[in-house]
Design an enzyme around this catalytic site. Structure first.
Site, PDB file in Angstrom:
ATOM      1  N   ASP A  53     -38.977  32.583  22.219  1.00 23.42           N
ATOM      2  CA  ASP A  53     -37.561  32.294  22.072  1.00 23.42           C
ATOM      3  C   ASP A  53     -37.001  32.099  23.485  1.00 23.42           C
ATOM      4  O   ASP A  53     -37.108  32.987  24.321  1.00 23.42           O
ATOM      5  CB  ASP A  53     -36.882  33.490  21.370  1.00 23.42           C
ATOM      6  CG  ASP A  53     -35.396  33.251  21.168  1.00 23.42           C
ATOM      7  OD1 ASP A  53     -34.911  32.146  21.503  1.00 23.42           O
ATOM      8  OD2 ASP A  53     -34.715  34.164  20.669  1.00 23.42           O
ATOM      9  N   SER A  89     -33.011  25.426  18.503  1.00 22.09           N
ATOM     10  CA  SER A  89     -32.467  26.599  17.820  1.00 22.09           C
ATOM     11  C   SER A  89     -31.107  26.339  17.182  1.00 22.09           C
ATOM     12  O   SER A  89     -30.542  27.206  16.555  1.00 22.09           O
ATOM     13  CB  SER A  89     -32.362  27.770  18.796  1.00 22.09           C
ATOM     14  OG  SER A  89     -31.282  27.551  19.668  1.00 22.09           O
ATOM     15  N   ASP A 148     -33.563  31.004  25.516  1.00 23.46           N
ATOM     16  CA  ASP A 148     -32.141  30.831  25.266  1.00 23.46           C
ATOM     17  C   ASP A 148     -31.423  30.491  26.565  1.00 23.46           C
ATOM     18  O   ASP A 148     -31.635  31.131  27.589  1.00 23.46           O
ATOM     19  CB  ASP A 148     -31.577  32.127  24.690  1.00 23.46           C
ATOM     20  CG  ASP A 148     -30.200  31.919  24.104  1.00 23.46           C
ATOM     21  OD1 ASP A 148     -30.036  32.180  22.907  1.00 23.46           O
ATOM     22  OD2 ASP A 148     -29.294  31.492  24.843  1.00 23.46           O
ATOM     23  N   LYS A 200     -35.670  32.647  13.279  1.00 23.41           N
ATOM     24  CA  LYS A 200     -35.008  31.694  12.376  1.00 23.41           C
ATOM     25  C   LYS A 200     -35.941  30.549  11.995  1.00 23.41           C
ATOM     26  O   LYS A 200     -36.644  29.993  12.839  1.00 23.41           O
ATOM     27  CB  LYS A 200     -33.756  31.152  13.056  1.00 23.41           C
ATOM     28  CG  LYS A 200     -32.976  30.194  12.167  1.00 23.41           C
ATOM     29  CD  LYS A 200     -31.572  30.032  12.640  1.00 23.41           C
ATOM     30  CE  LYS A 200     -31.546  29.518  14.072  1.00 23.41           C
ATOM     31  NZ  LYS A 200     -30.222  29.069  14.458  1.00 23.41           N
ATOM     32  N   GLU A 250     -42.778  37.920   4.722  1.00 24.36           N
ATOM     33  CA  GLU A 250     -41.368  38.310   4.650  1.00 24.36           C
ATOM     34  C   GLU A 250     -40.445  37.151   5.023  1.00 24.36           C
ATOM     35  O   GLU A 250     -40.611  36.510   6.057  1.00 24.36           O
ATOM     36  CB  GLU A 250     -41.062  39.476   5.596  1.00 24.36           C
ATOM     37  CG  GLU A 250     -39.559  39.777   5.602  1.00 24.36           C
ATOM     38  CD  GLU A 250     -39.109  40.819   6.622  1.00 24.36           C
ATOM     39  OE1 GLU A 250     -39.962  41.334   7.368  1.00 24.36           O
ATOM     40  OE2 GLU A 250     -37.904  41.098   6.642  1.00 24.36           O
ATOM     41  N   CYS A 273     -27.719  20.658  31.864  1.00 20.95           N
ATOM     42  CA  CYS A 273     -28.529  21.877  31.869  1.00 20.95           C
ATOM     43  C   CYS A 273     -29.697  21.805  30.884  1.00 20.95           C
ATOM     44  O   CYS A 273     -30.664  22.556  31.019  1.00 20.95           O
ATOM     45  CB  CYS A 273     -27.686  23.128  31.634  1.00 20.95           C
ATOM     46  SG  CYS A 273     -26.584  23.087  30.231  1.00 20.95           S
ATOM     47  N   ARG A 277     -28.312  25.532  18.755  1.00 23.16           N
ATOM     48  CA  ARG A 277     -27.174  25.662  19.632  1.00 23.16           C
ATOM     49  C   ARG A 277     -27.580  25.498  21.086  1.00 23.16           C
ATOM     50  O   ARG A 277     -27.353  24.496  21.708  1.00 23.16           O
ATOM     51  CB  ARG A 277     -26.523  27.009  19.410  1.00 23.16           C
ATOM     52  CG  ARG A 277     -25.161  27.090  20.027  1.00 23.16           C
ATOM     53  CD  ARG A 277     -24.718  28.513  20.085  1.00 23.16           C
ATOM     54  NE  ARG A 277     -23.401  28.694  19.555  1.00 23.16           N
ATOM     55  CZ  ARG A 277     -22.804  29.889  19.446  1.00 23.16           C
ATOM     56  NH1 ARG A 277     -23.412  30.950  19.738  1.00 23.16           N
ATOM     57  NH2 ARG A 277     -21.609  30.022  18.992  1.00 23.16           N
ATOM     58  N   GLY A 323     -30.800  26.703  22.651  1.00 19.25           N
ATOM     59  CA  GLY A 323     -32.134  27.112  23.058  1.00 19.25           C
ATOM     60  C   GLY A 323     -33.205  26.499  22.194  1.00 19.25           C
ATOM     61  O   GLY A 323     -32.944  25.621  21.362  1.00 19.25           O
TER      62      GLY A 323
HETATM   63 ZN   LIG Z   1     -24.535  22.314  30.901  1.00 16.92          ZN
END
Ligand SMILES: [Zn+2]
Lengths: 466, 450
Positions: A152, A203, A154, A369, A84, A174, A205, A207
């Site tokens: 995943d 990902s 995030d 994704k 799929e 971070c 953005r 993550g």
């Molecule tokens: Zn930061």
């Protein structure tokens, strides 16, 4: 690279212009609806070019075929067609259960529909596009049979332990949280579970995604997936309650012990402690003191730190100093109590241990994704991350849709089509994907196929002899 | 398995105490035993299922399974115990092979039962069972153990288990085989293999048991649809079909004890002691002066079960229905079936009051009011209905939570407990049980105050 830097600068201007339709350099998450439409149209043209010239269609097909597109008699030619795919189109139309019989069909459909997002689902027992025809027959014929083991992670799940940004933003202060997560999970997947074909992807953005592609991983049942996800879990309580690490037992399980000594402790002390300034304000260090079960120790430390605020002329980082004081007090001889020694570890785990979205990993039919998609909000391409050098990965330096098209356009007219990808900064990512992930994967798929075929052959021979 | 009607003697080869049910035994089974044994086993499985959905802890489960097994699976003839075990299992395989949902339930309950029964066995018996499963795992050699000794000790200490000694046997198995040990980090895992200590092998054996049974159920289903159902359509098929929704609690078809109820008190009694499903039907009947067939059956048989006498029942239904369809049509079209429910006539149809199982699995259509409100009402309607019964706030949320997890009987039990301010450990399994438990509590409260 001076050139690259200026290009990125240019791009951020362009993106800003696109997003709100005015010459405004501010980018925020809440674009007015109308302006958004302008941006998407703009984006759609770029996307068309991206899918036309840069997206690695052939590699995606090769990957998703797992060797079944070959000529070997053990190849399952229906394999790729039972996978799929689902497309999100730019007007929020969501097409699920797309399936393709071959590389050309996949490529043509992507180019034609120009999806803002491509998701990959499981391989089903039958062609997912024809699932309704099978539904008539009553029994559950339409059911997922294979799926990569996926993870995943995030950054928004870390909002209570990062002070630099929140929500959708990430920065170099971070991002090490993601690096630590990749290291911990990657090592365990290889050393504990014995997996070899692991793909880490940005990902787009805030993550990372992880695809474990070994045959053994693809054939795991939901129960087995849940077991692996739980093996990685150290937070007690559910997602609604405060994230709280609880390390039970008199010693740590070897997996946790190794994660601590080989990855987390160093990340905490070298990156997070100073990067996030964990002890810089009373509010922050109180959060840590709260986790110390012995009130007298907590107040001893509090007293020290309140006082030292005035007389801090020390050159050394205040966060490092306070952490050392805390460790010293908790681990010194007079506090031999088990719980207190564990407390240092629990603080490190709280601030650095990977936070997985468990549901994604537990179910075969969860969509994820596809790599090399372009994130519609940031314009960044979801490029693979090399787990061996993941500390070098810089999410803010990832190629974006417009930077790539700039690179394409700036190239001379005479260049051959073949080299278009290589001319852009995406070339490096695709080459990494091919050589470090795809080739070893296909090699082992071939070997597996060969050996299972020979085994079957042997079996049928034996049964004939008998 | 051969099923015979006669009282002929049952024969069996020697079998160990915990059978693996690998193949149907060559046993002759009397038709009565076929059904009775199955019902006894069903009591065990339903007991397990109920305890699990109530979130019982492993230690509690262990005791509960032991008790359930003792209470239901005995046989006056000691040598028959094992036969009863095997026969009941294979009958229920037939019963529960027929849909995905039934298979799933049976598979998890049988596996759970097996898990605890395995733990009751002696170490030698456990070894013997492992042998029977043909587990391809060999004990890890001492040389290999030496390499991982430290890690194995670390795992044992991390889960507060005694350190493995020199003669602790370990098995090296693919981690996929012991998901429960992996998820709890209760094993050392290296390169895809889990090191399972002898006292943890139950996980291994259970995985095997589960996968064999799962495959067997699919095969049984094929056999059932292709041959058995047709061949046995007059004999076994009706029993099999009735068993999966059968009610196995006390018999409420013969009302006993309690004070007889009369139509005079019925409104007050409905308000204090009817479960929500019956209360709803009762209110709808008062409101519309009519109920469709499903509703008439569900409420009518329930009322019979609470000892509303036939004459009273006729008067009760007539008072309502005649307002809508007239007395004449009532006599012609409806009175007969009410008499019928109180059953002199009729053949094989079931005129016992409906159990929760049966009510929950019914499929009410448009204009129907029967069924289980916890299952068939929308969340909003259910909330309103609960509110009318005086259940709100946190209790209502707990009820809704059970409903969301599809534990309808537990939702009903919670409602009962909230209304009566008294616990109901057995859980609600039957509307008539709800009624009689409620009456008992109200009666004892009355006695206390007087
Ligand atoms: Zn930061």
């Amino acid at each position: 690279m001076v050139e690259g830097f200026s290009r990125r600068k240019l791009l951020s201007l362009e993106m800003a212009k696109g997003e709100n339709g005015r010459d405004n350099m501010q980018i925020d998450g809440h674009e007015p609806r109308q302006a958004n439409a302008v941006y998407e149209e703009f984006n759609a043209n770029y996307l068309k070019a991206y899918y036309g010239k840069l997206f690695p269609h052939a590699e995606m097909f090769k990957w998703m075929s797992y060797g079944n597109d070959g000529k070997h008699p053990a190849c399952d030619h229906s394999y790729f067609g039972r996978r799929e795919f689902s497309f999100t189109l730019d007007n929020d139309i969501y097409l699920r259960f797309q399936s393709f019989n071959n590389a050309t069909e996949l490529e043509n459909s992507i180019k034609e529909k120009c999806p803002v997002k491509i998701d990959i689902g499981p391989v089903y027992s039958v062609d997912p596009a024809k699932r309704h025809a099978y539904a008539q027959s009553g029994d559950n014929v339409f059911t997922p049979v294979e799926r990569e083991l996926v993870f995943d992670i995030d950054m928004t799940d870390y909002d209570d332990v990062r002070y630099c940004c929140s929500g959708a933003d990430v920065c170099l202060d971070c991002w090490p949280l993601m690096t630590a997560a990749i290291k911990v999970i990657d090592i365990a997947l290889r050393d504990d579970f014995g997996f070899n074909h692991i793909l880490w992807v940005y990902s787009g953005r805030r993550g990372v995604h992880c695809w474990v592609c070994d045959g053994r991983a693809r054939r795991l049942t939901n129960e087995q997936r849940a077991a692996i996800a739980d093996y990685f879990r150290v937070y007690k309580g559910n997602d609604n309650s405060q994230k709280k690490v609880s390390l039970m037992g008199p010693v740590l399980h070897p997996f946790l012990a190794r994660s601590y000594t080989e990855v987390l402790r160093a990340f905490f002390e070298e990156k997070i402690l100073s990067g996030q300034k964990l002890f810089a304000t009373a509010e922050r260090f109180e959060k840590i003191l709260e986790t110390i079960p012995d009130e007298s120790i907590a107040s001893e430390l509090r007293g020290k730190w309140m006082e030292s605020r005035r007389s801090s002329i020390a050159k050394e980082d205040i966060n490092v100093i306070r952490w050392e004081q805390l460790k010293h007090l908790l681990q010194s001889g007079k506090h031999k109590a088990q719980g207190l020694r564990r407390c240092v570890e629990e603080i490190v785990f709280s601030y650095t241990y990977p936070r997985l979205d468990m549901e994604v990993s537990k179910h075969m039919n969860h969509l994820l994704k596809a790599p090399f998609c372009v994130h519609p909000k940031t314009g960044r391409v979801c490029v693979p991350i090399d787990p061996e050098h993941c500390e070098e990965f810089d999410p803010t330096g990832v190629p974006t849709l417009s930077s790539l098209l700039d690179e394409l356009n700036s190239g001379g007219q005479g260049a051959e089509i073949d080299n278009e990808l290589d001319r852009t900064s995406l070339g490096k990512s695709v080459r990494f994907f091919r050589s470090s992930f795809l080739q070893p994967l296909l090699k082992s798929c071939k070997e597996d196929m060969e050996s299972s075929y020979n085994r079957k052959l042997q079996q049928s021979k034996n049964s004939l002899n008998w | 398995m051969e099923i015979v009607r006669s009282q002929s003697k049952i024969t069996a080869d020697a079998v160990p105490t915990l059978p693996l049910y690998r193949s149907a035994p060559a046993l002759e089974v009397r038709l009565e035993d076929f059904e009775l044994f199955a019902i006894d086993r069903l009591r065990v499985l339903r007991g397990i299922s109920d305890a699990l959905s109530r979130g019982k802890k492993p230690e509690e489960m262990e005791k509960l399974v032991k008790d359930l097994w003792k209470a239901n699976m005995r046989h006056q003839n000691a040598s028959e115990v094992i036969n009863k075990d095997i026969i009941s299992h294979f009958v229920l395989r037939l019963v529960y092979c027929r849909t995905e949902e039934l298979r799933k339930w049976f598979l998890s309950m049988e596996t759970m039962l097996f898990r605890y029964r395995f733990r009751f066995e002696s170490l030698d018996a456990q070894r013997a069972l492992m042998g029977e499963f043909d587990l391809p795992y060999k004990a890890v050699s001492n040389a290999e153990l030496e390499n991982v000794k430290e890690k194995l000790g670390q795992v044992a200490r991390s889960i507060s288990q005694p350190l493995p000694t020199a003669d602790t046997t370990f098995f090296k198995v693919p981690f996929e085989e012991v998901p429960d040990l992996v998820s709890g980090r209760r094993v050392f895992i290296l390169k895809g293999y889990a090191y399972v200590a002898m006292n943890q092998v139950v996980s291994l054996v259970v995985t095997q048991f589960r996968s064999l049974l799962s495959k067997a159920l699919v095969l049984t289903n094929r056999k059932w649809t292709s041959t058995i159902r047709e061949q046995e359509k007059d004999r076994l098929a009706p029993i099999v079909e009735a068993l999966s929704t059968s009610y196995i609690g006390p018999d409420y078809s013969q009302p006993k004890g309690c004070a007889e109820i009369s139509i005079r008190d019925i409104d007050q009694i409905a308000n204090s002691s009817f479960p929500l499903c019956m209360r709803h039907l009762f209110e709808k009947l008062r409101e519309d002066h009519h109920l469709k067939h499903g509703g008439r059956m569900q409420l009518g048989l329930f009322l019979k079960g609470v000892d509303l006498k036939l004459d009273d029942a006729l008067a009760f239904w007539k008072a309502e229905f005649s307002q809508k369809v007239g007395a004449e049509r009532f006599e012609k079209e409806y009175a007969y079936s009410i008499r019928h429910n109180y059953g002199k006539e009729g053949k094989r149809t079931d005129y016992t009051p409906y159990s929760c199982q049966k009510i929950i699995s019914s499929t009410p259509g448009v204009g129907d009011h029967h069924g289980c409100p916890y299952r068939h009402f929308s969340e909003e309607n259910l909330r309103t209905a609960l509110g009318k019964m005086g259940v709100s706030g946190r209790t209502a949320e707990e009820v809704m939570d059970k409903v969301r997890n599809r534990h309808y009987q537990l939702a009903c039990t919670l409602t009962f407990e909230a209304i009566h301010g008294s616990s109901c450990d057995a859980g609600i399994n039957h509307p008539n049980q709800y009624f009689s438990d409620s009456q008992k509590i109200l009666q004892s409260k009355k006695n206390e105050t007087s």
